[in-house]
Structure formats: C-alpha cells, structure tokens
Design a protein around this motif. Structure first.
Motif, PDB file in Angstrom:
ATOM      1  N   PRO A 224       0.869  -1.104   0.034  1.00  0.00           N
ATOM      2  CA  PRO A 224       0.181  -0.158   0.099  1.00  0.00           C
ATOM      3  C   PRO A 224       0.754   1.334   0.020  1.00  0.00           C
ATOM      4  CG  PRO A 224      -0.206  -1.376   1.971  1.00  0.00           C
ATOM      5  CD  PRO A 224       0.581  -2.041   1.230  1.00  0.00           C
ATOM      6  N   PHE A 225       0.418   2.268  -0.660  1.00  0.00           N
ATOM      7  CA  PHE A 225       0.822   3.646  -0.648  1.00  0.00           C
ATOM      8  C   PHE A 225      -0.120   4.908  -0.478  1.00  0.00           C
ATOM      9  CE2 PHE A 225       0.520   1.996  -4.750  1.00  0.00           C
ATOM     10  CZ  PHE A 225      -0.033   3.196  -5.616  1.00  0.00           C
ATOM     11  N   VAL A 226       0.472   5.821  -0.143  1.00  0.00           N
ATOM     12  CA  VAL A 226      -0.527   7.289  -0.139  1.00  0.00           C
ATOM     13  C   VAL A 226       0.481   8.218  -0.763  1.00  0.00           C
ATOM     14  CG1 VAL A 226      -1.773   6.664   1.863  1.00  0.00           C
ATOM     15  CG2 VAL A 226       0.245   8.045   2.014  1.00  0.00           C
ATOM     16  N   PHE A 227      -0.284   9.111  -1.757  1.00  0.00           N
ATOM     17  CA  PHE A 227       0.362   9.999  -2.484  1.00  0.00           C
ATOM     18  C   PHE A 227       0.277  11.201  -1.446  1.00  0.00           C
ATOM     19  CE2 PHE A 227      -1.145   7.734  -6.232  1.00  0.00           C
ATOM     20  CZ  PHE A 227       0.226   7.641  -6.732  1.00  0.00           C
ATOM     21  N   SER A 228       1.475  11.983  -1.283  1.00  0.00           N
ATOM     22  CA  SER A 228       1.553  13.314  -0.683  1.00  0.00           C
ATOM     23  C   SER A 228       1.762  14.478  -1.760  1.00  0.00           C
ATOM     24  CB  SER A 228       2.434  13.217   0.310  1.00  0.00           C
ATOM     25  OG  SER A 228       3.002  14.529   0.795  1.00  0.00           O
ATOM     26  N   THR A 229       0.911  15.275  -1.650  1.00  0.00           N
ATOM     27  CA  THR A 229       0.882  16.330  -2.989  1.00  0.00           C
ATOM     28  C   THR A 229       0.185  18.056  -2.306  1.00  0.00           C
ATOM     29  OG1 THR A 229       0.644  16.915  -4.984  1.00  0.00           O
ATOM     30  CG2 THR A 229      -1.361  15.482  -3.888  1.00  0.00           C
ATOM     31  N   GLY A 230       0.799  18.822  -3.031  1.00  0.00           N
ATOM     32  CA  GLY A 230       0.047  20.104  -2.858  1.00  0.00           C
ATOM     33  C   GLY A 230      -0.967  20.457  -4.064  1.00  0.00           C
TER      34      GLY A 230
END
Length: 120
Positions: free
Chosen positions: A79-85
C-alpha cells in the motif's frame, strides 16, 4: 483509529524539510523509516526490493512524477499514499482511487490516511 505502530515505511519526498517532518511524524507514531529518498531512480530501486509495509510518495520529485514508483509498489501489493500540494487533479486515472494527503498535513491526518491505506 487503527494503530500504525511498527509499520516499515518508505518515504519518497524531494523537499528535505518536508521529508524530515514526515519522518518525525511517522517515528512519533511508532513507525520504522526504512528509507527516505529524494530521487526517482533511487526510490524505484528501493521500492522494488525493500521490505516495507507502506510508502508515502510525493507526486512531483523535482519535475519527475512518482507514478512509476507507485506502479512498482502496486505490483508488489504494497500500500501507498500520495502526498501532494496539487490535490487529486494531478493523478492519472489509474491511480485515481488511491489515497492522497494534501500538503501541509498534521500527524493525525497522516495517521488516518495511512490506516486507511493499510485497511484497503
């Protein structure tokens, strides 16, 4: 909220201060940081081989997109999550169902999104 203590996490973030903030948050939550990587090629190599439970991926790494890392993780069923502005608008359709945390975020928000990614 699910306890995420003990998770082995890969951080992919090109901004050093943001990476340190994420590392601190995760360590405070009891996670083990396997690696904190700022470059796409290095992150791809780690994602392909490392023993990790989850990854936090910055979408834009100095102008290069991290979707190839996400593909490696998806193929390994990590699993992964995206981190973004940039929000959900910056994600291609194939990753549109993945969790995204918007920068800046709190430790509680990070814990909540990671718990959601693990439960999927």
């Amino acid at each position: 909220m699910r306890n995420i203590s003990g998770l082995k996490v890969l951080i992919v973030e090109d901004e050093a201060l943001v990476a340190l903030m994420i590392e601190d948050m995760l360590q405070d939550l009891g996670c083990e940081i396997i690696a904190s990587i700022s470059r796409l090629a290095d992150a791809r190599a780690i994602a392909a081989k490392a023993d990790i439970d989850l990854a936090v991926l910055d979408v834009n790494l100095a102008g290069e997109l991290s979707f190839s890392i996400a593909e490696i993780l998806r193929n390994r069923q990590i699993p992964f999550v995206f981190s973004t502005g940039y929000g959900m608008d910056g994600l291609p359709d194939e990753f549109g169902s993945h969790l995204v945390i918007g920068k800046p975020f709190s430790s509680g928000e990070l814990q909540e999104i990671i718990a959601g990614a693990i439960e999927r």
